[in-house]
Design an enzyme around this catalytic site. Structure first.
Site, PDB file in Angstrom:
ATOM      1  N   LYS A  25       0.819  -1.204   0.000  1.00 39.18           N
ATOM      2  CA  LYS A  25       0.000   0.000   0.000  1.00 39.18           C
ATOM      3  C   LYS A  25       0.858   1.261   0.000  1.00 39.18           C
ATOM      4  O   LYS A  25       0.687   2.142  -0.842  1.00 39.18           O
ATOM      5  CB  LYS A  25      -0.902  -0.010   1.229  1.00 39.18           C
ATOM      6  CG  LYS A  25      -1.668   1.262   1.422  1.00 39.18           C
ATOM      7  CD  LYS A  25      -2.336   1.284   2.781  1.00 39.18           C
ATOM      8  CE  LYS A  25      -1.308   1.431   3.881  1.00 39.18           C
ATOM      9  NZ  LYS A  25      -1.941   1.608   5.211  1.00 39.18           N
ATOM     10  N   THR A  26       1.783   1.315   0.945  1.00 45.47           N
ATOM     11  CA  THR A  26       2.611   2.521   1.068  1.00 45.47           C
ATOM     12  C   THR A  26       3.407   2.741  -0.210  1.00 45.47           C
ATOM     13  O   THR A  26       3.579   3.869  -0.669  1.00 45.47           O
ATOM     14  CB  THR A  26       3.556   2.401   2.267  1.00 45.47           C
ATOM     15  OG1 THR A  26       2.793   2.030   3.406  1.00 45.47           O
ATOM     16  CG2 THR A  26       4.237   3.725   2.539  1.00 45.47           C
ATOM     17  N   ASP A  58      -5.031   8.059   4.320  1.00 47.78           N
ATOM     18  CA  ASP A  58      -4.589   6.691   4.588  1.00 47.78           C
ATOM     19  C   ASP A  58      -5.400   6.111   5.746  1.00 47.78           C
ATOM     20  O   ASP A  58      -5.954   6.856   6.547  1.00 47.78           O
ATOM     21  CB  ASP A  58      -3.094   6.733   4.953  1.00 47.78           C
ATOM     22  CG  ASP A  58      -2.480   5.360   4.900  1.00 47.78           C
ATOM     23  OD1 ASP A  58      -3.129   4.432   4.383  1.00 47.78           O
ATOM     24  OD2 ASP A  58      -1.342   5.208   5.379  1.00 47.78           O
ATOM     25  N   GLU A  59      -5.448   4.802   5.831  1.00 54.35           N
ATOM     26  CA  GLU A  59      -6.164   4.119   6.927  1.00 54.35           C
ATOM     27  C   GLU A  59      -7.593   4.638   7.068  1.00 54.35           C
ATOM     28  O   GLU A  59      -8.063   4.930   8.167  1.00 54.35           O
ATOM     29  CB  GLU A  59      -5.421   4.314   8.263  1.00 54.35           C
ATOM     30  CG  GLU A  59      -3.968   3.933   8.240  1.00 54.35           C
ATOM     31  CD  GLU A  59      -3.735   2.430   8.336  1.00 54.35           C
ATOM     32  OE1 GLU A  59      -4.712   1.665   8.198  1.00 54.35           O
ATOM     33  OE2 GLU A  59      -2.581   2.040   8.543  1.00 54.35           O
ATOM     34  N   GLN A  94      -9.190  -4.388   8.584  1.00 56.94           N
ATOM     35  CA  GLN A  94      -8.234  -3.963   9.605  1.00 56.94           C
ATOM     36  C   GLN A  94      -8.756  -2.800  10.438  1.00 56.94           C
ATOM     37  O   GLN A  94      -7.990  -2.068  11.059  1.00 56.94           O
ATOM     38  CB  GLN A  94      -6.909  -3.572   8.948  1.00 56.94           C
ATOM     39  CG  GLN A  94      -6.199  -4.749   8.312  1.00 56.94           C
ATOM     40  CD  GLN A  94      -4.814  -4.378   7.823  1.00 56.94           C
ATOM     41  OE1 GLN A  94      -3.923  -4.064   8.596  1.00 56.94           O
ATOM     42  NE2 GLN A  94      -4.633  -4.398   6.514  1.00 56.94           N
ATOM     43  N   ARG A 132       0.642  -9.651  10.418  1.00 53.53           N
ATOM     44  CA  ARG A 132       1.914  -8.951  10.628  1.00 53.53           C
ATOM     45  C   ARG A 132       3.101  -9.840  10.251  1.00 53.53           C
ATOM     46  O   ARG A 132       4.214  -9.370  10.079  1.00 53.53           O
ATOM     47  CB  ARG A 132       2.109  -8.541  12.106  1.00 53.53           C
ATOM     48  CG  ARG A 132       1.128  -7.538  12.690  1.00 53.53           C
ATOM     49  CD  ARG A 132       0.943  -6.335  11.837  1.00 53.53           C
ATOM     50  NE  ARG A 132      -0.196  -6.521  10.964  1.00 53.53           N
ATOM     51  CZ  ARG A 132      -0.367  -5.849   9.840  1.00 53.53           C
ATOM     52  NH1 ARG A 132       0.518  -4.972   9.429  1.00 53.53           N
ATOM     53  NH2 ARG A 132      -1.432  -6.069   9.078  1.00 53.53           N
TER      54      ARG A 132
END
Length: 792
Positions: free
Chosen positions: A35-36, A221-222, A252, A604
């Site tokens: 994503k980043t 973001d998020e 998430q 993770r």
DNA sequence: GGACACAAACTTTTT
DNA sequence: GTTTGTGTCC
């Protein structure tokens, strides 16, 4: 051309995300989907290829760390132009907005930001003024309620209208007083930063227009963690150009309890006609088995956007579910596995993260790590910025910056001890009310007309002039100079030094770190100022500092792990009441969030996940029996290895020195693998149960409850045991017959079928082994029993 | 006014 | 097991 080579690094979906610049865009970015990478390339592409000036781009993130990382990565792609971007957290952006334009809505530019402790202190005062029974309504609960109201942009009146009930009625009253008190102190709390920014944009069209002119491309973001106030802010800012790109993953979403609303990402498409939806589903992080487990967990939730991660990485190893006796043994297992692997398989401590549901659970893990000499770092929790001495110093700075700040004044008026006690402070408060001035002004008036004793008057006046002078001197001092001046002139450091306690020496060091922090701030900030430094202090958390995890195991909550990745991840406390948490179990919505939290934890991991649960756990000092988490049931059995320890209650206890040796062995081996046995045993459970009684009658050497039998033996007087030993005909054969039956040996029994030895009891009078039989469960049998054979 | 000792209450996740 | 508040004593 740089642009082509730039986007060549992306897969098709990522590239689509990077190239779609105009209009509303919704990117579902699964865990580990790059994503980043997509976002940073997107911005680089905008600046380099599309010739969009960086100052027209606003990138909003949830944490400072994410913002910094994004800035750094963009800098690597496009160089110093990246500095001209607007990138930051919601709170920091709002804070900047309010420093600049706040006066339009009556907020002085030297406002201070109140943290939770300040808020609670202020609420306590408001409660006492409003004459409310503070026993039933704790300040913390009221703070929560007010905060949730602010997240929905409810003012006190709106709150009273929207929420009914006896508690909310009280809250509405306190809320109103609380806001007034904030105004008097020229302070804003965390939530106010958002609320006031929205108020500003809604009520001052000129300000809004200026910002819309500047911020033509908005990227969030998020987005799954956004609350209503943040949603409104984004909506206002992007209303003109409608170039709004939001990135998130509804799976998430783990901050619902803090007002985040998953519905907002799910309804983005409906809100914004012609939204381009892009799903990033290729995972670059984890093994297929980890993804299989994660998917098996998350698919149970309803109301989620359908998506499934896939990877070109290999299948990987089975994930491990470990059953521990109690929380200490669980921690010892975790530490043992890490120590062994680092020793034997070339991993580094930094490759490991241990995740837990609640901060309080770090304690056992920490002591287990220390015991094994494993370097570790607790991320989050009690932060550097939460330490008393830092908050004291921050209170000095806040007061100097904003003399109206009575909460900070109260905190430090007697730190170090200046003979100004509670009585004096309350008299000063009365004086302030009577004269209609601030508490600080009341300190100046104390000399003239109060009924304070002479010593107190002098102390107060002395305090007043010290602060006054510091305030005046700040104009021509650097931030670090101010910090040092405060430490010296307040007598704070002197008092610590004089105490001679070891803790106080540590505190001096901590304060020294803050001076360093101030120096660093001066070097990095564009226009360093006391206000800017205080903002950093208020909005920066420990998580943002966690850069130097180079050589230690990371311990943190699952929440804190979001956005991070580690080769090997442990998730401990997989028990009902812990994970899912007790307070989330009754509510379907909260339960779904717990499940997402577990999903976050699983995803993770790059190579391996170890999950553990304990049969018993000490909670608030008293022992509880624990049931394995319901989430474990959703894991696909074929991707899981179940293990347990030699000392589990399922095992007979060992006596003497060998106990430790055997336990050490099994821990070193990462526990005993009983997956096969347990699975097949479960399949045959019904049959086994019906036959059990018969078997037992027919076979007296088998104990029904192996975990109890040895205990009973232990309690027998020594004489009885000796007599029995003397009688035993098996005695001479002991060594020979037991030897091949080590732990883990596969055996066949004429009546019980296949099994595996899970422990050996050689110290007993009659050497025995405990065997887990595929069909019949766990039984303790004489080692030299004629019906028992080693299987090849 | 301040320091200490004891009892009681209370525990999720945090920008 | 912890923190927080209360009471007592100096």
């Amino acid at each position: 051309m740089i642009g082509l080579s730039l986007l060549d690094d992306l897969n098709d979906r990522q590239r689509e995300a990077a190239e779609t610049i105009d209009g509303p865009v919704l990117i579902f970015a699964g865990a580990g989907s790059g994503k980043t990478r997509a976002l940073t390339y997107r911005i680089a592409h905008m600046v380099r290829e599309k010739r969009i000036a960086p100052e027209h781009i606003l990138a909003v993130t949830f944490t400072n760390k994410a913002a910094n990382e994004m800035k750094e990565r963009i800098t690597r792609l496009i160089g110093d132009d990246a500095r001209r971007l607007w990138a930051g957290t919601f709170h920091s952006i709002c804070s900047r907005l309010l420093r600049r334009y706040g006066e339009e809505i009556g907020i002085a530019p030297n406002f201070v930001i109140y943290d939770e402790a300040d808020q609670t202190a202020l609420i306590k005062q408001a409660v006492s003024i409003a004459d409310i029974d503070s026993q039933a309504y704790t300040p913390t609960r009221i703070r929560w309620a007010i905060s949730s109201g602010k997240n929905e942009l409810l003012d006190p009146q709106g709150y009273a209208r929207a929420r009914k009930g006896p508690f909310d009625e009280i809250v509405a009253r306190v809320y109103s007083r609380y806001q007034q008190a904030l105004r008097e102190n020229n302070a804003l709390d965390f939530d106010d930063l958002l609320v006031k920014a929205v108020e500003l944009l809604r009520s001052r069209p000129k300000v809004l227009a200026a910002l819309q002119e500047r911020l033509r491309y908005v990227l969030v973001d998020e987005y799954q963690d956004i609350n209503y106030a943040q949603y409104e802010l984004v909506k206002l800012l992007s209303a003109r150009e409608r170039n709004i790109c939001v990135v998130g993953d509804d799976d998430q979403s783990i901050y619902g309890w803090r007002g985040a609303n998953v519905g907002l990402i799910l309804s983005f498409q409906a809100d914004n006609p012609n939204t381009r939806v892009i799903k990033l589903e290729q995972n670059y992080r984890s093994t297929q088995k980890i993804l299989d487990c994660a998917h098996a967990v998350i698919r149970v939730n309803e109301d989620r956007a359908e998506k499934r991660l896939w990877t070109e990485n290999g299948a990987g190893d089975n994930l491990v579910v470990y059953e521990a006796v109690n929380e200490e043994e669980e921690a010892a297992y975790v530490a043992g596995v890490i120590a062994r692997q680092v020793r034997n398989s070339g991993t580094r401590y930094a490759d490991y993260a241990v995740l837990y549901r609640a901060n309080a659970m770090s304690r056992n893990l920490e002591s287990a790590m220390r015991e094994k000499g494993i370097p570790y770092e607790v991320v989050g929790g009690m932060s550097f910025y939460d330490r008393g001495e830092i908050k004291d110093l921050a209170a000095y700075l806040k007061l100097i910056f904003n003399l109206d700040d009575s909460i900070s004044l109260r905190r430090i008026i007697n730190k170090p001890a200046r003979n100004i006690g509670e009585g004096t402070v309350s008299r000063l408060t009365q004086l302030a009310h009577a004269e209609g001035v601030t508490l600080f002004e009341a300190c100046r008036l104390a000399g003239d007309e109060s009924d304070l004793r002479k010593a107190q008057k002098e102390a107060v006046l002395h305090f007043y002039s010290m602060i006054r002078r510091l305030h005046e001197d700040t104009a021509d001092m650097s931030v670090s100079g101010i910090v040092k001046a405060v430490l010296e002139r307040s007598g704070y450091t002197d008092a610590l030094r004089a105490s001679g306690k070891a803790d106080d020496a540590d505190r001096i060091d901590t304060l020294g770190e803050l001076v360093t922090d101030a120096v660093k701030y001066e070097q990095s900030a564009d226009e360093p100022s006391l206000g800017g430094f205080l903002e950093r202090l208020a909005l920066l958390s420990d998580l943002d500092k966690a850069e130097d995890l180079g050589s230690s195991v990371s311990l943190m909550t699952v929440h804190a792990s979001k956005g991070l990745e580690f080769p090997i991840v442990f998730i401990v406390g997989m028990e009902e009441g812990i994970f899912p948490h007790e307070r989330s179990m009754a509510d379907q919505f909260q339960l779904a969030e717990e499940r997402r939290l577990f999903y976050v934890g699983l995803t993770r991991a790059q190579r391996m996940v170890y999950m553990s649960h304990a049969r018993g756990r000490t909670i608030y000092g008293s022992p509880h029996e624990m049931i394995p988490s319901r989430f474990l049931k959703d894991l696909p059995p074929e991707s899981i290895d179940r293990k347990l320890d030699a000392d589990s209650p399922l095992m007979p206890r060992m006596f003497g020195d060998e106990e430790a040796a055997v336990r050490e062995q099994t821990v070193l081996a990462g526990g005993i693998d009983i997956t096969d046995v347990l699975r097949r045993a479960r399949e045959n459970m019904a049959a086994a149960a019906s036959q059990k009684q018969e078997e037992l009658r027919a076979e007296p050497t088998v104990s029904e409850e192996p975990s109890i039998a040895p205990e009973a033996k232990k309690r027998k007087p020594a004489g009885a045991a000796r007599k029995k030993a003397a009688r035993s005909p098996a005695k001479q054969k002991t060594a020979a017959s037991v030897q091949p039956l080590g732990t883990g040996t596969k055996v066949v029994h004429e009546d019980f079928g296949e099994g595996i030895v899970i422990s050996v009891d050689e110290k007993s009078d009659e050497p025995a082994v405990t065997v887990a039989f595929v069909a019949k469960g766990i039984k303790k049998i004489l080692a030299n029993h004629p019906k028992l054979k080693v299987r090849r």
